[in-house]
Design an enzyme around this catalytic site. Structure first.
Site, short mmCIF file in Angstrom:
data_model
loop_
_atom_site.label_atom_id
_atom_site.label_comp_id
_atom_site.label_asym_id
_atom_site.label_seq_id
_atom_site.Cartn_x
_atom_site.Cartn_y
_atom_site.Cartn_z
N HIS A 188 7.27 7.09 4.57
CA HIS A 188 6.37 7.31 3.60
C HIS A 188 5.92 8.52 3.38
O HIS A 188 4.85 9.02 4.25
CB HIS A 188 5.53 6.16 3.68
CG HIS A 188 4.14 6.30 2.30
ND1 HIS A 188 3.82 5.08 1.94
CD2 HIS A 188 4.14 7.06 1.52
CE1 HIS A 188 2.97 5.25 1.03
NE2 HIS A 188 3.11 6.52 0.64
N GLU A 193 9.37 5.22 0.43
CA GLU A 193 8.29 4.60 -0.29
C GLU A 193 7.17 5.85 -0.50
O GLU A 193 6.99 6.80 0.37
CB GLU A 193 7.73 3.56 0.52
CG GLU A 193 7.16 3.78 1.57
CD GLU A 193 6.48 2.63 2.46
OE1 GLU A 193 7.11 1.28 1.97
OE2 GLU A 193 5.67 2.44 3.29
N HIS A 204 3.78 -5.06 5.20
CA HIS A 204 2.39 -4.78 5.55
C HIS A 204 1.95 -5.95 6.33
O HIS A 204 1.58 -6.94 6.08
CB HIS A 204 1.64 -4.70 4.18
CG HIS A 204 0.31 -3.89 4.49
ND1 HIS A 204 0.23 -2.46 4.33
CD2 HIS A 204 -0.99 -4.28 4.88
CE1 HIS A 204 -0.76 -2.22 4.66
NE2 HIS A 204 -1.67 -2.95 5.05
#
Length: 237
Positions: free
Chosen positions: A43, A70, A190
């Site tokens: 990310h 991401e 997550h």
């Protein structure tokens, strides 16, 4: 079997805390794959507080499994996707200043914007996924946007798991089934860890991929990276 994609952001956080190149992210990514991971997730945030743009390009020709990038789909992110052409681009709605992703997309109010971006990314031969909460209306919006997959934002499941694990997973189970019936692939991520992952997987049989970083890196401090990856794979088997 659900695939495990290791998010290596936290390894970059450790490196950046001291400067230099220890740990070397290229070596980390290659070792994660060698130890059994079926994908690598990064990310690259604009402030480069962990993964840098250079890291992404360094990993481009190194990752031999699935490469998942991401991030928030601003101009910088879209350019990275165009030039790197990863296996998957996961769109998250978090602005640059947040510590970590903390909400899913409102796919209804952002349908036009998401549709244009997804069409562009898919035109480059990159699979798309969007970060989303377990809400059937948002799943319908995701389908209209044209995404290939959704990534279930699992913080709510993780926070409720120790109180009532069946209640914690019920909305995810129903929304995942709804999305699956719409023709969407299902990812998740997550706050998934060795305590809650197996139950989540057992309730969503068509779960294609989980992306796990923080918990896996913490576990690796105690169990070692190779052993930890194997432990997570066993939870997904």
């Amino acid at each position: 079997m659900t695939q495990l994609s290791v998010n290596i952001n936290k390894f970059a956080t450790l490196r950046n805390a001291r400067g230099g190149n220890n740990p070397d992210l290229v070596v980390v990514a290659k070792d994660c794959e060698r130890f059994g991971a079926q994908g690598i997730t990064v990310h690259p945030r604009p402030d480069e507080r962990h993964i840098t743009k250079k890291d992404v390009y360094d990993l481009k020709d190194v990752v031999t499994t699935e490469f998942n990038i991401e991030g928030y789909p601003d101009e910088r992110f879209i350019k990275i996707i165009e030039e790197v052409r990863p296996t998957q681009a996961t769109l998250v709605p978090d602005p640059p200043e947040v510590l970590t992703s903390n909400a899913g997309w409102d796919t209804v109010n952002n349908e036009e914007m998401l549709s244009k971006i997804i069409e562009k990314i898919k035109g480059w031969g990159v699979r798309t996924s969007i970060f989303i909460e377990p809400n059937n209306k948002m799943m319908e919006g995701a389908k209209k946007c044209g995404t290939d997959r959704v990534e279930l934002y699992t913080e709510m499941y993780a926070s409720k798991y120790h109180g009532d694990k069946d209640d914690a997973v019920k909305d995810y189970r129903s929304s995942a089934k709804y999305a699956y019936d719409l023709g969407l692939g299902i990812n998740a991520g997550h706050d998934l860890d060795l305590k809650n992952l197996k139950h989540f997987k057992s309730q969503i049989h068509f779960l294609e991929e989980v992306s796990i970083g923080h918990a896996l890196v913490c576990d690796a401090l105690y169990f070692g990276l190779e052993n930890t990856i194997q432990m997570y794979l066993r939870e997904l088997s």
